[in-house]
Motif scaffolding. Structure first.
Motif, PDB file in Angstrom:
ATOM      1  N   GLN A 153       0.836  -1.205   0.000  1.00 22.08           N
ATOM      2  CA  GLN A 153       0.000   0.000   0.000  1.00 22.08           C
ATOM      3  C   GLN A 153       0.868   1.252   0.000  1.00 22.08           C
ATOM      4  OE1 GLN A 153      -3.731  -0.601   0.546  1.00 22.08           O
ATOM      5  NE2 GLN A 153      -3.603   1.233  -0.683  1.00 22.08           N
ATOM      6  N   ALA A 154       1.994   1.192   0.724  1.00 14.67           N
ATOM      7  CA  ALA A 154       2.869   2.359   0.831  1.00 14.67           C
ATOM      8  C   ALA A 154       3.527   2.723  -0.498  1.00 14.67           C
ATOM      9  CB  ALA A 154       3.936   2.105   1.890  1.00 14.67           C
ATOM     10  N   TRP A 155       3.705   1.723  -1.383  1.00 15.18           N
ATOM     11  CA  TRP A 155       4.291   2.025  -2.692  1.00 15.18           C
ATOM     12  C   TRP A 155       3.472   3.084  -3.433  1.00 15.18           C
ATOM     13  CZ3 TRP A 155       8.794   1.613  -4.821  1.00 15.18           C
ATOM     14  CH2 TRP A 155       9.678   0.592  -4.453  1.00 15.18           C
ATOM     15  N   GLU A 156       2.171   3.150  -3.157  1.00 13.04           N
ATOM     16  CA  GLU A 156       1.317   4.111  -3.852  1.00 13.04           C
ATOM     17  C   GLU A 156       1.637   5.554  -3.471  1.00 13.04           C
ATOM     18  OE1 GLU A 156      -2.692   2.866  -3.147  1.00 13.04           O
ATOM     19  OE2 GLU A 156      -2.368   0.897  -4.031  1.00 13.04           O
ATOM     20  N   SER A 157       2.399   5.746  -2.400  1.00 10.87           N
ATOM     21  CA  SER A 157       2.790   7.094  -1.984  1.00 10.87           C
ATOM     22  C   SER A 157       4.167   7.489  -2.512  1.00 10.87           C
ATOM     23  CB  SER A 157       2.800   7.195  -0.447  1.00 10.87           C
ATOM     24  OG  SER A 157       1.498   7.003   0.071  1.00 10.87           O
ATOM     25  N   GLU A 158       4.826   6.574  -3.211  1.00  6.13           N
ATOM     26  CA  GLU A 158       6.151   6.864  -3.756  1.00  6.13           C
ATOM     27  C   GLU A 158       6.034   7.597  -5.099  1.00  6.13           C
ATOM     28  OE1 GLU A 158       9.088   6.328  -2.390  1.00  6.13           O
ATOM     29  OE2 GLU A 158       8.254   5.361  -0.597  1.00  6.13           O
TER      30      GLU A 158
END
Length: 289
Positions: A153-158
């Motif tokens: 999910q955090a990859w979407e903030s990269e």
């Protein structure tokens, strides 16, 4: 009992344990809304299928592992649907938790299910401490950082997203955990089962990307076109429809070929081929044939 009956029974027991007249009623309602009725229960069925292929010598451990991974999956769906992520109105053909209740309860219900998953393991595998330790390791790695579903999910903030790493974490982590956990619950070496889960996880994500552009939202039970709307990486955008379908076929072949030697290897191969045959909408399934 059949696999689905075992899964539903273990989930019902887990939810009932988390209910009390002294607890907040709306949270308990939100938890039930998130878990029942379920979807296809692909991950817990995969977990149980591997355990049964390995002999299923401790059914309580296998049932607990299956229920735990479904709770982790349901938690990820509740959080994924929140306005800060997908902002989805429906899931499994009914309103999402933040729509049926509110955003705070959606966050808390997701958190509670993650904790509940480990409670299920602690109670169901208490008689086999070595297996319990392995299951806790498998699931904690599948949920956390650097390669679990939280990381996915955090990859979407990269600013730049690696499609392979993103999908391996967001979707593949729980599939790999399902196959490893099934083996661990039955007392087998879990590491050699990871390849099967990783291949199925990537295949399922590609199928999901294809469904996102081709499925009927009413039949799918959730909105379509979400990847394009949210600017997310997608296998179809990168490979095209034909390329994605071809990649899916290769992954399914790799998955069944990777199954380690075990008492139920042939039935497991047949079950996986049958299950993966349902991954795609009918119009795309014909193309993949």
């Amino acid at each position: 009992m059949g696999a689905m009956d075992r899964i539903e029974s273990a989930l019902e027991t887990a939810l009932a344990r988390g209910e009390s007249p002294s607890g907040p009623p709306l949270l308990m309602q939100a938890l039930r809304h998130a878990v029942f009725p379920g979807g296809q229960r692909i991950r817990p069925k995969l977990c149980l299928s591997v355990a049964m292929a390995c002999g299923d010598d401790m059914p309580t451990a296998a049932d607990s592992a299956a229920a735990a991974i479904e709770l982790l999956h349901c938690a990820s769906l509740v959080h994924d649907d929140l306005p800060t992520f997908d902002n989805a109105d429906t899931r499994r053909g009914k309103p999402t938790i933040h729509k049926a209740f509110n955003e705070p309860l959606a966050v808390l219900a997701g958190d509670a299910m993650i904790v509940m998953a480990f409670q299920v393991l602690a109670k169901g595998v208490v008689g086999a401490p070595e297996r319990l330790v392995r299951l806790i390791e498998i699931y904690s790695e599948a949920v956390g950082s650097p390669n679990g579903i939280c990381a996915g999910q955090a990859w979407e903030s990269e600013p730049t997203i690696d499609l392979v790493e993103y999908q391996r974490a967001k979707t593949g982590a729980l599939f790999a955990a399902a196959t490893e956990a099934g083996a661990a619950a039955a007392g087998y070496d879990n590491a050699q089962w990871r390849v099967l889960g990783e291949a199925l996880g990537e295949g399922y994500q590609i199928a999901d990307d294809l469904r996102d552009i081709a499925a009927d939202p009413e039949k799918l039970g959730k909105p379509v076109g979400q990847d394009a709307a949210n600017g997310r990486p997608n296998a179809v955008a990168e490979l095209g429809v034909e390329g994605a379908v071809a990649r899916l076929k290769r992954l399914i072949t790799a998955a069944v070929d990777s199954i380690p030697e075990c008492p139920g290897r042939d039935p497991l191969r047949a079950a996986i081929l049958e299950e993966t045959g349902r991954f795609l909408p009918k119009n795309l399934a014909r193309q993949a044939a």
